[in-house]
Scaffold this motif. Structure first.
Motif, PDB file in Angstrom:
ATOM      1  N   ILE A  34       1.152  -1.178   0.253  1.00 42.55           N
ATOM      2  CA  ILE A  34      -0.439  -0.316   0.019  1.00 42.55           C
ATOM      3  C   ILE A  34       0.639   0.984  -0.338  1.00 42.55           C
ATOM      4  O   ILE A  34       1.717   1.106   0.822  1.00 42.55           O
ATOM      5  CB  ILE A  34      -0.973  -0.171   1.656  1.00 42.55           C
ATOM      6  CG1 ILE A  34      -1.493  -0.791   0.971  1.00 42.55           C
ATOM      7  CG2 ILE A  34      -1.568   1.604   1.069  1.00 42.55           C
ATOM      8  CD1 ILE A  34      -3.104  -1.225   2.044  1.00 42.55           C
ATOM      9  N   ASP A  44      -9.822   7.555   5.345  1.00 42.32           N
ATOM     10  CA  ASP A  44      -9.745   6.086   5.210  1.00 42.32           C
ATOM     11  C   ASP A  44     -11.270   6.355   5.504  1.00 42.32           C
ATOM     12  O   ASP A  44     -11.890   6.535   6.718  1.00 42.32           O
ATOM     13  CB  ASP A  44      -9.129   5.932   5.145  1.00 42.32           C
ATOM     14  CG  ASP A  44      -7.165   6.451   4.321  1.00 42.32           C
ATOM     15  OD1 ASP A  44      -7.767   8.003   3.712  1.00 42.32           O
ATOM     16  OD2 ASP A  44      -6.068   6.268   4.458  1.00 42.32           O
ATOM     17  N   VAL A  46     -14.493   2.074   5.096  1.00 43.54           N
ATOM     18  CA  VAL A  46     -13.694   1.166   4.182  1.00 43.54           C
ATOM     19  C   VAL A  46     -15.592   1.140   4.152  1.00 43.54           C
ATOM     20  O   VAL A  46     -16.433   1.514   4.658  1.00 43.54           O
ATOM     21  CB  VAL A  46     -13.611  -0.299   5.725  1.00 43.54           C
ATOM     22  CG1 VAL A  46     -14.575  -1.904   4.757  1.00 43.54           C
ATOM     23  CG2 VAL A  46     -12.658   0.400   6.065  1.00 43.54           C
ATOM     24  N   LEU A  68      -5.883  -4.358   6.534  1.00 43.28           N
ATOM     25  CA  LEU A  68      -5.973  -4.289   7.117  1.00 43.28           C
ATOM     26  C   LEU A  68      -5.263  -3.576   8.242  1.00 43.28           C
ATOM     27  O   LEU A  68      -3.279  -2.579   8.712  1.00 43.28           O
ATOM     28  CB  LEU A  68      -6.954  -3.171   7.775  1.00 43.28           C
ATOM     29  CG  LEU A  68      -8.085  -1.960   6.484  1.00 43.28           C
ATOM     30  CD1 LEU A  68      -9.404  -1.831   7.655  1.00 43.28           C
ATOM     31  CD2 LEU A  68      -7.532  -0.879   5.717  1.00 43.28           C
ATOM     32  N   THR A 110      -9.028   7.563   0.569  1.00 44.73           N
ATOM     33  CA  THR A 110      -9.097   6.008   0.195  1.00 44.73           C
ATOM     34  C   THR A 110      -9.883   5.791   0.498  1.00 44.73           C
ATOM     35  O   THR A 110     -10.892   5.307   2.066  1.00 44.73           O
ATOM     36  CB  THR A 110      -7.508   5.162   0.647  1.00 44.73           C
ATOM     37  OG1 THR A 110      -6.613   6.105   0.136  1.00 44.73           O
ATOM     38  CG2 THR A 110      -7.899   3.889  -0.020  1.00 44.73           C
ATOM     39  N   TYR A 112     -11.236   1.255   1.216  1.00 38.84           N
ATOM     40  CA  TYR A 112     -10.969  -0.093   1.192  1.00 38.84           C
ATOM     41  C   TYR A 112     -12.115  -1.261   1.417  1.00 38.84           C
ATOM     42  O   TYR A 112     -13.205  -0.674   1.883  1.00 38.84           O
ATOM     43  CB  TYR A 112     -10.481   0.218   2.796  1.00 38.84           C
ATOM     44  CG  TYR A 112      -8.970   0.422   2.698  1.00 38.84           C
ATOM     45  CD1 TYR A 112      -7.981   0.580   2.872  1.00 38.84           C
ATOM     46  CD2 TYR A 112      -9.048   1.800   3.467  1.00 38.84           C
ATOM     47  CE1 TYR A 112      -6.928   1.052   1.790  1.00 38.84           C
ATOM     48  CE2 TYR A 112      -7.509   2.253   3.471  1.00 38.84           C
ATOM     49  CZ  TYR A 112      -6.915   1.628   2.668  1.00 38.84           C
ATOM     50  OH  TYR A 112      -5.000   2.593   3.459  1.00 38.84           O
ATOM     51  N   TYR A 142      -9.160   0.568  -3.079  1.00 40.63           N
ATOM     52  CA  TYR A 142      -7.908  -0.050  -2.606  1.00 40.63           C
ATOM     53  C   TYR A 142      -9.232  -1.183  -2.487  1.00 40.63           C
ATOM     54  O   TYR A 142      -9.155  -1.737  -1.161  1.00 40.63           O
ATOM     55  CB  TYR A 142      -7.169   0.184  -1.965  1.00 40.63           C
ATOM     56  CG  TYR A 142      -6.048  -0.208  -1.284  1.00 40.63           C
ATOM     57  CD1 TYR A 142      -4.589  -0.057  -2.259  1.00 40.63           C
ATOM     58  CD2 TYR A 142      -5.559  -1.777  -0.910  1.00 40.63           C
ATOM     59  CE1 TYR A 142      -4.056  -1.076  -2.154  1.00 40.63           C
ATOM     60  CE2 TYR A 142      -4.581  -2.401  -1.054  1.00 40.63           C
ATOM     61  CZ  TYR A 142      -3.185  -1.835  -1.659  1.00 40.63           C
ATOM     62  OH  TYR A 142      -2.726  -2.360  -1.370  1.00 40.63           O
ATOM     63  N   LEU A 144      -8.436  -4.481  -0.776  1.00 36.91           N
ATOM     64  CA  LEU A 144      -6.739  -5.599   0.133  1.00 36.91           C
ATOM     65  C   LEU A 144      -6.607  -6.952  -0.199  1.00 36.91           C
ATOM     66  O   LEU A 144      -5.714  -6.830  -0.107  1.00 36.91           O
ATOM     67  CB  LEU A 144      -8.040  -5.686   0.985  1.00 36.91           C
ATOM     68  CG  LEU A 144      -8.132  -3.493   2.112  1.00 36.91           C
ATOM     69  CD1 LEU A 144      -9.265  -3.800   2.832  1.00 36.91           C
ATOM     70  CD2 LEU A 144      -6.364  -3.581   2.519  1.00 36.91           C
ATOM     71  N   ASP A 149      -4.198  -0.914  -6.111  1.00 38.21           N
ATOM     72  CA  ASP A 149      -5.374   0.154  -6.202  1.00 38.21           C
ATOM     73  C   ASP A 149      -6.012   0.476  -7.487  1.00 38.21           C
ATOM     74  O   ASP A 149      -5.835   0.601  -8.675  1.00 38.21           O
ATOM     75  CB  ASP A 149      -4.538   1.132  -5.795  1.00 38.21           C
ATOM     76  CG  ASP A 149      -4.828   3.259  -6.520  1.00 38.21           C
ATOM     77  OD1 ASP A 149      -4.000   4.092  -6.348  1.00 38.21           O
ATOM     78  OD2 ASP A 149      -6.515   2.766  -6.311  1.00 38.21           O
TER      79      ASP A 149
END
Length: 156
Positions: A34, A44, A46, A68, A110, A112, A142, A144, A149
């Motif tokens: 990352i 950021d 999720v 994460l 971001t 995730y 992103y 995971l 990305d």
């Protein structure tokens, strides 16, 4: 129901009552693949998507938390969005709508996701339109699981 919350009980994930600008967590992400971009005061987040009410989100939440942690980063629980919707109807989901409002307001650095398929889109056209919106706002998506990305120039 509050935007950003799932239709089902969130368990340990608190409902979002108001959006606070969060600073990016400190990271040592270069080792994990990352590569963090400075997002200043952007938060950021999720996004957790489950397809049906009967599907348990706890497993996906646990997977994302572990990934994460492995990546050396974290996202505060108040920045988690949980939605119950099929991939074809994600654009009508209240949690997803609220997330995209924050993206379009330039407040998200971001997003995730456990994997691209958990982001949920009806087809490639919708996926590329959403990726275009994210890139325009300089927001990364992103994946995971794939450790990539999806908004990067090299996404194929």
């Amino acid at each position: 129901m509050e935007p950003g919350a799932s239709e089902a009980s969130l368990g340990s994930i608190p409902r979002i009552r108001s959006v606070k600008r969060a600073t990016r967590p400190s990271n040592g992400n270069e080792r994990s693949g990352i590569v963090a971009k400075s997002s200043g005061s952007r938060m950021d987040v999720v996004f957790i998507r489950k397809s049906t009410q009967g599907q348990e989100e706890a497993g996906q939440i646990a997977n994302v938390e572990a990934m994460l942690k492995e990546a050396g980063t974290s996202v505060p629980k108040q920045n988690w969005f949980v939605g119950t919707t099929s991939r074809r109807k994600v654009n009508a989901n209240p949690a997803f709508i609220r997330l995209m409002e924050l993206v379009e307001a330039g407040q998200v650095g971001t997003v995730y996701v456990e994997s691209q398929d958990r982001w949920g889109t009806a087809d490639r056209v919708e996926l590329f339109a959403l990726l275009g919106t994210l890139r325009k706002q300089k927001t990364r998506l992103y994946d995971l699981r794939a450790k990539r990305d999806l908004t990067g120039d090299d996404f194929a």
